[in-house]
Design an enzyme around this catalytic site. Structure first.
Site, PDB file in Angstrom:
ATOM      1  N   TYR A   6      47.008  31.748  61.193  1.00 25.40           N
ATOM      2  CA  TYR A   6      47.904  31.429  60.086  1.00 25.40           C
ATOM      3  C   TYR A   6      48.956  30.466  60.594  1.00 25.40           C
ATOM      4  O   TYR A   6      49.540  30.683  61.663  1.00 25.40           O
ATOM      5  CB  TYR A   6      48.570  32.707  59.564  1.00 25.40           C
ATOM      6  CG  TYR A   6      49.608  32.482  58.481  1.00 25.40           C
ATOM      7  CD1 TYR A   6      49.221  32.054  57.208  1.00 25.40           C
ATOM      8  CD2 TYR A   6      50.963  32.688  58.723  1.00 25.40           C
ATOM      9  CE1 TYR A   6      50.168  31.851  56.206  1.00 25.40           C
ATOM     10  CE2 TYR A   6      51.908  32.502  57.724  1.00 25.40           C
ATOM     11  CZ  TYR A   6      51.510  32.078  56.469  1.00 25.40           C
ATOM     12  OH  TYR A   6      52.456  31.878  55.491  1.00 25.40           O
ATOM     13  N   LYS A  15      60.656  31.841  64.204  1.00 25.57           N
ATOM     14  CA  LYS A  15      60.909  33.254  64.517  1.00 25.57           C
ATOM     15  C   LYS A  15      62.001  33.454  65.596  1.00 25.57           C
ATOM     16  O   LYS A  15      63.166  33.293  65.283  1.00 25.57           O
ATOM     17  CB  LYS A  15      59.575  33.944  64.821  1.00 25.57           C
ATOM     18  CG  LYS A  15      58.711  33.904  63.528  1.00 25.57           C
ATOM     19  CD  LYS A  15      57.496  34.753  63.489  1.00 25.57           C
ATOM     20  CE  LYS A  15      56.939  34.706  62.052  1.00 25.57           C
ATOM     21  NZ  LYS A  15      55.558  34.295  61.925  1.00 25.57           N
ATOM     22  N   ASP A  64      50.663  26.266  67.897  1.00 23.77           N
ATOM     23  CA  ASP A  64      51.570  26.943  66.980  1.00 23.77           C
ATOM     24  C   ASP A  64      52.107  28.172  67.711  1.00 23.77           C
ATOM     25  O   ASP A  64      51.457  29.217  67.760  1.00 23.77           O
ATOM     26  CB  ASP A  64      50.832  27.323  65.698  1.00 23.77           C
ATOM     27  CG  ASP A  64      51.762  28.022  64.702  1.00 23.77           C
ATOM     28  OD1 ASP A  64      52.900  28.348  65.081  1.00 23.77           O
ATOM     29  OD2 ASP A  64      51.323  28.246  63.560  1.00 23.77           O
TER      30      ASP A  64
HETATM   31  C1  PLP Z   1      55.093  33.221  60.799  1.00 24.90           C
HETATM   32  C2  PLP Z   1      54.214  32.105  61.230  1.00 24.90           C
HETATM   33  C3  PLP Z   1      54.276  30.829  60.652  1.00 24.90           C
HETATM   34  C4  PLP Z   1      55.108  30.536  59.447  1.00 24.90           C
HETATM   35  O1  PLP Z   1      56.478  30.692  59.677  1.00 24.90           O
HETATM   36  P1  PLP Z   1      57.446  30.940  58.425  1.00 24.90           P
HETATM   37  O2  PLP Z   1      58.803  30.938  59.034  1.00 24.90           O
HETATM   38  O3  PLP Z   1      57.033  32.261  57.840  1.00 24.90           O
HETATM   39  O4  PLP Z   1      57.231  29.824  57.464  1.00 24.90           O
HETATM   40  C5  PLP Z   1      53.516  29.829  61.203  1.00 24.90           C
HETATM   41  N1  PLP Z   1      52.720  30.060  62.257  1.00 24.90           N
HETATM   42  C6  PLP Z   1      52.617  31.256  62.829  1.00 24.90           C
HETATM   43  C7  PLP Z   1      51.742  31.454  64.023  1.00 24.90           C
HETATM   44  C8  PLP Z   1      53.338  32.339  62.318  1.00 24.90           C
HETATM   45  O5  PLP Z   1      53.187  33.558  62.845  1.00 24.90           O
END
Ligand code: PLP
Length: 430
Positions: free
Chosen positions: A142, A265, A237
């Site tokens: 994701y 995060k 990511d």
């Molecule tokens: C949470 C997450 C996102 C998206 O971040 P948001 O702050 O919720 O938009 C993208 N990539 C990864 C791997 C994530 O866990």
């Protein structure tokens, strides 16, 4: 009716599904969500006065626990000087210096307000830089909710993507190529077919969004060499893994250098922050230095930057990673033992302080093997734990996070509760 239930009723009149982000609504586990009144350290407290040992950690940011005094103080001091200027402020430079120091592959960085913005912008940059349109993503990874990344898995080894949500035009994901996680040959096949059309491969270097799934030895190195020889960019990511496993992220832990990295995060210490950064020559293409446009009214927000600086200073200054890994390892082995005693089939995946207990035999190495998990059992387990005061992620394909605020006693209490919960769900099956 509890206060949480009453609030959820009101919320459902006003907010779609009663929430502002879907998985909070408990749809994957049933029941109605608890509303949080406050949180401190390793605990969240609901509006009905119940406390829970928290392993959600706001989906990852709270590596030092909730309301860490230094982070709170940094936010308070920043707020007194104004909450947003729409002009440069020193804290942006200070956080950028800390990020660049922590992650050597990031030579220059742009701050945004969410992980979604980070990945979306990194993709635009990769496409603009290479002059190519196609991207490769992995099933079960994701990367936020940008259209091009909301591509569902097709069947087969690697297929063209179909949109994963109504409202995503087929044309938008037509350039998104999918491969199973940990399947190097599938990615090779995509490069064989589309060689000079692929702008980037985007991957969670340690996956957290199909539950915790580690890369198999050689997988990321394979992606590195394929992208390198095709002139495509490798995007890590690290929105979850950045600052979670060690200061240098999964790339530091695993020794693979991506071209671009996405962060979020933990970076914001619980405030809305994301970032993308990497090679200086690529980042030089971002506006206003280069032609690739990307902007944000609240980007580099002084409160968020101050929280991020406080967070990173604590992570640099304190011995965080060894102790939380030890706690998480204790949780992992305790869960395995408890499952064996209760005769519940459980596959526990863990990397550092990221852990998922899948209700299947495993091994879980990709989305297909993750989906073999018995999600009904997970839902029962979740509620059996919640009733006894442990807050796990309200869905199977998520990660439980251990923080520096958890104590050994918290882990042992959690394991005692898990033994009860597992024997309860084992009894339902028989
Ligand atoms: C949470 C997450 C996102 C998206 O971040 P948001 O702050 O919720 O938009 C993208 N990539 C990864 C791997 C994530 O866990």
């Amino acid at each position: 009716m509890t206060r949480s239930e009453a609030l959820f009723d009101r919320a459902c009149q006003l907010l779609p599904g009663g929430v502002n982000s879907p998985v909070r609504a408990f749809k994957a586990v049933g029941g109605s969500p608890i509303f949080i009144d406050h949180a401190k350290g390793a605990r969240v407290f609901d509006v009905d006065g119940h406390g829970y040992i928290d392993y959600l950690g706001s989906w990852g940011p709270m590596i030092l626990g909730h309301a860490h005094p230094s982070v709170v103080e940094a936010i308070r001091q920043a707020a007194e000087r104004g909450t947003s200027y729409g002009a440069p402020c020193p804290a942006e430079v200070e956080l950028a210096e800390r990020v660049v120091r922590a992650m050597p592959s990031i030579e220059r960085v742009r701050f945004v307000s969410s992980g979604t913005e980070a990945t979306m912008s990194a993709l635009r940059l990769a496409r603009g830089f290479t002059g190519r349109d196609k991207i490769v993503k992995f099933e079960g990874c994701y990367h936020g909710h940008a259209d091009a990344l909301l591509a569902a898995a097709g069947s087969g080894v690697a297929t063209l993507a179909i949109p994963g949500s109504p409202g995503v035009p087929a044309g938008t994901v037509a350039d998104t190529l999918l491969a199973p996680y940990n399947d190097g040959p599938a990615v090779s096949a995509l490069f064989d077919r589309h060689d000079r059309e692929i702008a980037a491969v985007i991957v969670e270097p340690i996956a957290g969004n199909m539950g915790c799934v580690a890369p198999l030895p050689g997988f990321l190195a394979h992606l590195r060499s394929l992208t390198h020889s095709a002139g495509a960019l490798l995007i890590f990511d690290e929105v979850i893994t950045g600052f979670r496993l060690e200061l240098g992220g999964a790339q530091g832990l695993l020794g693979i250098t991506p071209d671009l990295t996405c962060l979020g995060k933990i970076l914001g210490g619980g405030l809305p922050v994301g970032a993308y950064g990497g090679r200086a020559d690529v980042m030089a293409q971002v506006a206003p230095e280069g032609p690739i446009y990307q902007a944000g009214t609240l980007s580099g927000n002084p409160l968020a930057m101050a929280a991020g600086c406080a967070m990173l200073d604590l992570l640099v200054g304190e011995d965080v990673y060894g102790p939380i890994e030890a706690l998480a390892a204790r949780l992992e082995s305790g869960l395995r033992e408890a499952a064996a005693v209760a005769r519940v089939t459980l596959c526990v995946n863990r990397v550092g302080s990221m852990l998922t207990a899948f209700f299947c035999a495993g091994p879980v190495v990709d989305f297909a093997t993750a989906r073999a998990s018995d999600t009904t059992r997970y839902a029962r387990f979740f509620h059996a734990m919640l009733r006894r005061g442990v807050y796990l992620p309200p869905a199977q394909f998520e990660v439980a996070f251990v923080s520096a605020a958890h104590s050994q006693a918290d882990i042992d209490t959690t394991l005692a509760i898990a033994r009860e919960a597992l024997s309860e769900i084992a009894a339902i099956q028989r």
